[in-house]
Every structure is written in C-alpha cells, then in structure tokens.
Design an enzyme around this catalytic site. Sequence first.
Site, PDB file in Angstrom:
ATOM      1  N   GLU A 223       9.650   1.454  10.589  1.00  0.00           N
ATOM      2  CA  GLU A 223      10.691   2.440  10.258  1.00  0.00           C
ATOM      3  C   GLU A 223      10.018   3.797  10.366  1.00  0.00           C
ATOM      4  O   GLU A 223       9.200   4.144   9.514  1.00  0.00           O
ATOM      5  CB  GLU A 223      11.206   2.232   8.829  1.00  0.00           C
ATOM      6  CG  GLU A 223      11.827   0.871   8.561  1.00  0.00           C
ATOM      7  CD  GLU A 223      13.222   0.730   9.123  1.00  0.00           C
ATOM      8  OE1 GLU A 223      13.744   1.712   9.694  1.00  0.00           O
ATOM      9  OE2 GLU A 223      13.785  -0.364   9.010  1.00  0.00           O
TER      10      GLU A 223
ATOM     11  N   LYS B 250       0.854  -1.194   0.000  1.00  0.00           N
ATOM     12  CA  LYS B 250       0.000   0.000   0.000  1.00  0.00           C
ATOM     13  C   LYS B 250       0.891   1.245   0.000  1.00  0.00           C
ATOM     14  O   LYS B 250       1.503   1.583   1.015  1.00  0.00           O
ATOM     15  CB  LYS B 250      -0.913   0.046   1.227  1.00  0.00           C
ATOM     16  CG  LYS B 250      -2.005   1.104   1.036  1.00  0.00           C
ATOM     17  CD  LYS B 250      -2.514   1.704   2.316  1.00  0.00           C
ATOM     18  CE  LYS B 250      -1.831   2.964   2.748  1.00  0.00           C
ATOM     19  NZ  LYS B 250      -1.848   4.100   1.828  1.00  0.00           N
TER      20      LYS B 250
HETATM   21  P1  NAD Z   1       2.356   8.547   7.307  1.00  0.00           P
HETATM   22  O1  NAD Z   1       2.582   7.884   8.620  1.00  0.00           O
HETATM   23  O2  NAD Z   1       1.338   9.608   7.243  1.00  0.00           O
HETATM   24  O3  NAD Z   1       1.925   7.464   6.203  1.00  0.00           O
HETATM   25  C1  NAD Z   1       2.715   6.334   5.920  1.00  0.00           C
HETATM   26  C2  NAD Z   1       1.838   5.272   5.278  1.00  0.00           C
HETATM   27  O4  NAD Z   1       0.899   4.817   6.245  1.00  0.00           O
HETATM   28  C3  NAD Z   1       1.011   5.780   4.101  1.00  0.00           C
HETATM   29  O5  NAD Z   1       0.939   4.794   3.101  1.00  0.00           O
HETATM   30  C4  NAD Z   1      -0.344   6.019   4.736  1.00  0.00           C
HETATM   31  O6  NAD Z   1      -1.416   5.991   3.817  1.00  0.00           O
HETATM   32  C5  NAD Z   1      -0.407   4.854   5.702  1.00  0.00           C
HETATM   33  N1  NAD Z   1      -1.384   5.002   6.785  1.00  0.00           N
HETATM   34  C6  NAD Z   1      -1.879   6.146   7.317  1.00  0.00           C
HETATM   35  N2  NAD Z   1      -2.784   5.847   8.282  1.00  0.00           N
HETATM   36  C7  NAD Z   1      -2.838   4.506   8.378  1.00  0.00           C
HETATM   37  C8  NAD Z   1      -3.570   3.604   9.188  1.00  0.00           C
HETATM   38  N3  NAD Z   1      -4.447   4.029  10.110  1.00  0.00           N
HETATM   39  N4  NAD Z   1      -3.389   2.275   9.022  1.00  0.00           N
HETATM   40  C9  NAD Z   1      -2.503   1.826   8.109  1.00  0.00           C
HETATM   41  N5  NAD Z   1      -1.787   2.631   7.297  1.00  0.00           N
HETATM   42  C10 NAD Z   1      -1.949   3.962   7.426  1.00  0.00           C
HETATM   43  O7  NAD Z   1       3.783   9.054   6.814  1.00  0.00           O
HETATM   44  P2  NAD Z   1       4.105   9.927   5.519  1.00  0.00           P
HETATM   45  O8  NAD Z   1       3.671  11.320   5.749  1.00  0.00           O
HETATM   46  O9  NAD Z   1       3.628   9.203   4.299  1.00  0.00           O
HETATM   47  O10 NAD Z   1       5.703   9.843   5.508  1.00  0.00           O
HETATM   48  C11 NAD Z   1       6.506  10.680   6.265  1.00  0.00           C
HETATM   49  C12 NAD Z   1       6.990   9.968   7.514  1.00  0.00           C
HETATM   50  O11 NAD Z   1       7.648   8.759   7.172  1.00  0.00           O
HETATM   51  C13 NAD Z   1       8.009  10.797   8.269  1.00  0.00           C
HETATM   52  O12 NAD Z   1       7.724  10.767   9.652  1.00  0.00           O
HETATM   53  C14 NAD Z   1       9.324  10.084   7.985  1.00  0.00           C
HETATM   54  O13 NAD Z   1      10.315  10.262   8.959  1.00  0.00           O
HETATM   55  C15 NAD Z   1       8.877   8.662   7.892  1.00  0.00           C
HETATM   56  N6  NAD Z   1       9.872   7.863   7.167  1.00  0.00           N
HETATM   57  C16 NAD Z   1      10.660   6.991   7.861  1.00  0.00           C
HETATM   58  C17 NAD Z   1      11.643   6.266   7.209  1.00  0.00           C
HETATM   59  C18 NAD Z   1      12.532   5.290   7.956  1.00  0.00           C
HETATM   60  O14 NAD Z   1      13.138   4.455   7.318  1.00  0.00           O
HETATM   61  N7  NAD Z   1      12.641   5.384   9.274  1.00  0.00           N
HETATM   62  C19 NAD Z   1      11.814   6.412   5.826  1.00  0.00           C
HETATM   63  C20 NAD Z   1      10.995   7.312   5.149  1.00  0.00           C
HETATM   64  C21 NAD Z   1      10.026   8.032   5.824  1.00  0.00           C
END
Ligand code: NAD
Length: 494
Positions: free
Chosen positions: A248, A173
Amino acid sequence: MPAGDLYVGGVWEKGTGAEIVSIFPADGSVNRTLTGASVTDGERAIERAKAAQADPSWCNLKPHERARFLYAIADGIEADAARIAHIQSRDTGKTLRETGALAASAAGTFRYFGAVAETMDETLTSQRGDALTMSVHEPLGLVAAITPWNSPIASDAQKVAPALAAGNAVLLKPASWSPLVALELARIVEQAGLPPGLFSVLPGAGREIGNLLVEHPDIAKVSFTGGTDTGRALAVKAAKKLMPVSLELGGKSPTIVFDDAEMDQALAGVMFGIFSSSGQSCIAGSRLFVHRSIFDTFVGRLVAATKRLTIGHPFEPGTQVAPLVHFDHRDAVARDVAMALEDGAEILTGGREPEGSAYEKGAYFMPTILAGAANDARICQREVFGPVLAVLPFEDEDDVIAQANANDYGLACGIWTTDFPKSWRVGRAISAGTVWVNTYKQFSISTPFGGEKDSGVGREKGREGVRAYMAQKGIYVDLTGTPHPWAAETVSGR
Ligand code: NAD
C-alpha cells in the site's frame, strides 16, 4: 505510555537496536525514548513466532475459536479507546477527534475479521472426473506487517487482524516516528489472552529490523504500507526469495469538480480531502482539477474558506489542522513548496508556518493552495504528504481524464458532479484503486482498498482480505474405490 520497548513474542523486553525518540510535535517535548529492535531481537521474535504458530493449539484451532481472540482484542481497544487516541495524538500530532476515530476503526477491523474468520467457506469445485474436488485455504505461517506513521493503529489493525484471523503469527514493525500506539496494541493483545509468540511488536530502524523481516527465510509474507521507493526496494528483495508482498504505497490523487457540482458540498469535500490530517494521508486529494468555466469562482471561495480553517493544538476540540508529525517532515513540506515556486507555481494561501506564540514550538504548516503549475510540474507529480493542494483548470471530460491519469500514482480519485452517468464514465476511466463521488476519504472495512500503478500491489480489507494471508490448496478425493486403470493390470499381475 506503554512500559516496554519491544514486545518479543509475548515477552516485554528492552531493545538492543537503534535509539528511537518519540516526540509530541505540538511542542517538541519527548514522549518517550526507547531502544528499538536489533536483528538479534528480531530473530528471537521469529523463533518464538515459529513455535507458537506451529503449536496445534493455534494452527489446528477452528476459525470460529480464533475469532474469539479477535473479538477480545476489539473489546480491549474499545475499552481503552480514549487512552489509545491520546497516545496516538502525542505520537503523531493528530487531533484527538481523528485519533479517536482511528481507534474505533481499529476495533471495528478486529471485529470484522473475527466475523469473517467465523463465516469463511471453503469451495467444493465442480466435479470433472471421478474425484471429489475442493479448494481450501491454510495459514501462510509467519507474516510481517510494516507500517507508516500517519495512521498507525488503523494501518496496524488492517494487517494484524486479517493475518491472525487466517491463523498466522504476526510480527509488526511500526514506523520510528510513531512506535507507541503499536506497543499499546501489544498490551491489549496480551490482555486478550492471545497465546504468547503469535504477536510481536518490533519498533526499530527500517534498514535493520525491517530488512530482517523482509529477508528472513521463515517470513512467508510481508504486508507493507509506506512510501513507493521503500515499497519498491522491498519488493525486489521479496522477489529474490519468491515471497508474496502486499504494498500500500503513496498517492497524488486527483479531485475533479465539474461545473454542475453542488458547490458547497464540493468545497467542503475538497478541503476535507486535502487538509484533514494536515494532508498526511496516502489518499489526500492533492491535485484539484476545476472546470474552466467555474475555476475562478470556485478557487476564490476555496481560498477564502481555507483561510478560515482553525489551525491549532491537537487536544483542542475545535482544531481542524494540527501540526505535522515531525519537525523534519514540516521542513520537507516547506522544501516542496519552494520547489513548486521554482517550477512556476504561485501561492494563493499558506505556503509557510503560521505566525503567533501558539505555533512557535510546534511543527505547524499552514494549509496551502498553489496555482499556475503545469500538470507535469514536480508539485503536481510528486507526493508531498502535507497540507499542500495544487489547482489546475480543465476543459472537458476527455481533458480531465487525460490530465488526471498523467501521473505515476493511482490510489484514489474524487469526482464532484450532479450528473450520475458522467461520474460513472469518469470514475471508470481514471486509474485509481478507489473512486469517491460527491464524497471523499470515506472508508469501510468491508470494501477492498489498494492502489494501481505506483500506488501499490494487492488489496486490503473486505472478506477477501483474509485470503491475502492464506495459501490455497486443491484437494482431490477418489470416488471410485478402484485401482487406477493405468496400473490396474500390472498390480493384479494379469
Ligand atoms: P516509509 O516508506 O518511509 O516507511 C514505512 C515503513 O517502512 C516504516 O515502518 C519504515 O521504518 C519501514 N522501512 C523503511 N525502510 C525499510 C527497509 N529498507 N526495509 C523494511 N522496512 C523499511 O513511509 P512513511 O514515511 O513512514 O509513510 C509515509 C508514506 O506511506 C507515504 O508515501 C504514504 O502515501 C504512504 N502510505 C500509504 C498508504 C496506503 O494505504 N496506500 C497509507 C498510509 C501511508
């Protein structure tokens, strides 16, 4: 652009869930509007995945034969790298230089995990009784991969490749701001001949399709990359069904410049660490600690060099800082800067959108350096996920270790010094999953990656990365050939 909305276990379909609009953030034009996956679409993908994963042609396939599919996917990504880079730049606003590198990295990831699958050994454990003892690994079954928008093809590959190498079926997803490159990956997987059902791409709302993947009883593991709040909520749901998760999550990584650092190297590294990808990187070095004796000189040079960065269109070869992923995100970054000013920070450079006709239509934000905020101020504690750097002075080794660790996150750290023993001491003392010394944001698929504290649980990459998608089984094989003494006489009737 890929034609279908969803790739449901080998079938291209229209979605029946929420509408998703992918925009090009350099000018706001629409790349594609698609209908995301509903719960019903997801359930259909899960049924197809179950059947395909349980089919002996996949679950009994020898690892070196599974590896062939991964190599074919790697070949497909490499052959289409320019197209993938273009799609990802349209979807995220990242420069072509960067998305080209991400496509190459994704191909390398599939190739690496193909090689790992081929060369994984099982363990004959040391014998402590009259049985041959061994420990073997088996696929978990169905794995869900949930990814963010910032580096989609690379984070998708980091989950899909090891999960397939381990013999699972995978349901991916992607994030709603960047659905297109995952669909392109589906096209490549299909061309590589992976049996239908083993791979699905389900763009859609997190609360709908994401939630289904987490809560569904047939999903054996969720591998998640995204924000800490989302990851924490997901982990609570996973705990209810006792499902393993890899998380992550976010970061607020410190970079530390000692007074003995090689200055030009440190300046370039600090700038790359925070301003490349317009700061939209989990590992962005967003808190800079500079030794007090060189603070003014170093920060002065840093500000001057930051002003010289080329902000521009993602397709221009000279662009260093491209637009942010979305106008909403640009506005969120601007709000974080305003918050920092409320908390006592001052802007040394940036802090706003760039001026000029070239930037008018895009989600641009200037590389920003803030000084004067205390280490416990919100701007030094919270992830901005944009091109915003907070600078702070430090007195000595103990002081910088304490300041760097006074944060909920623990993803990465950069240390700039010519004193190797010092880099070793400080690197070991900082809570971070990755430490870079005199470099930053370098990656290798062979080196495990992950976070400490609020930055995550588990590790990806490395040979052990495949094991994260497998269940371990102990096997005992009797070597005596005789009845167990506990019941031997009973059995013989004596
Ligand atoms: P996000 O948490 O908003 O979304 C991540 C994913 O989770 C998306 O696909 C989203 O649709 C999904 N999601 C949202 N709500 C959900 C739920 N209730 N159940 C299941 N899935 C759900 O994050 P974002 O804004 O897409 O990305 C930015 C974040 O990602 C930042 O905090 C960044 O630090 C983190 N990130 C971490 C790493 C790592 O390796 N540690 C790498 C890249 C990004």
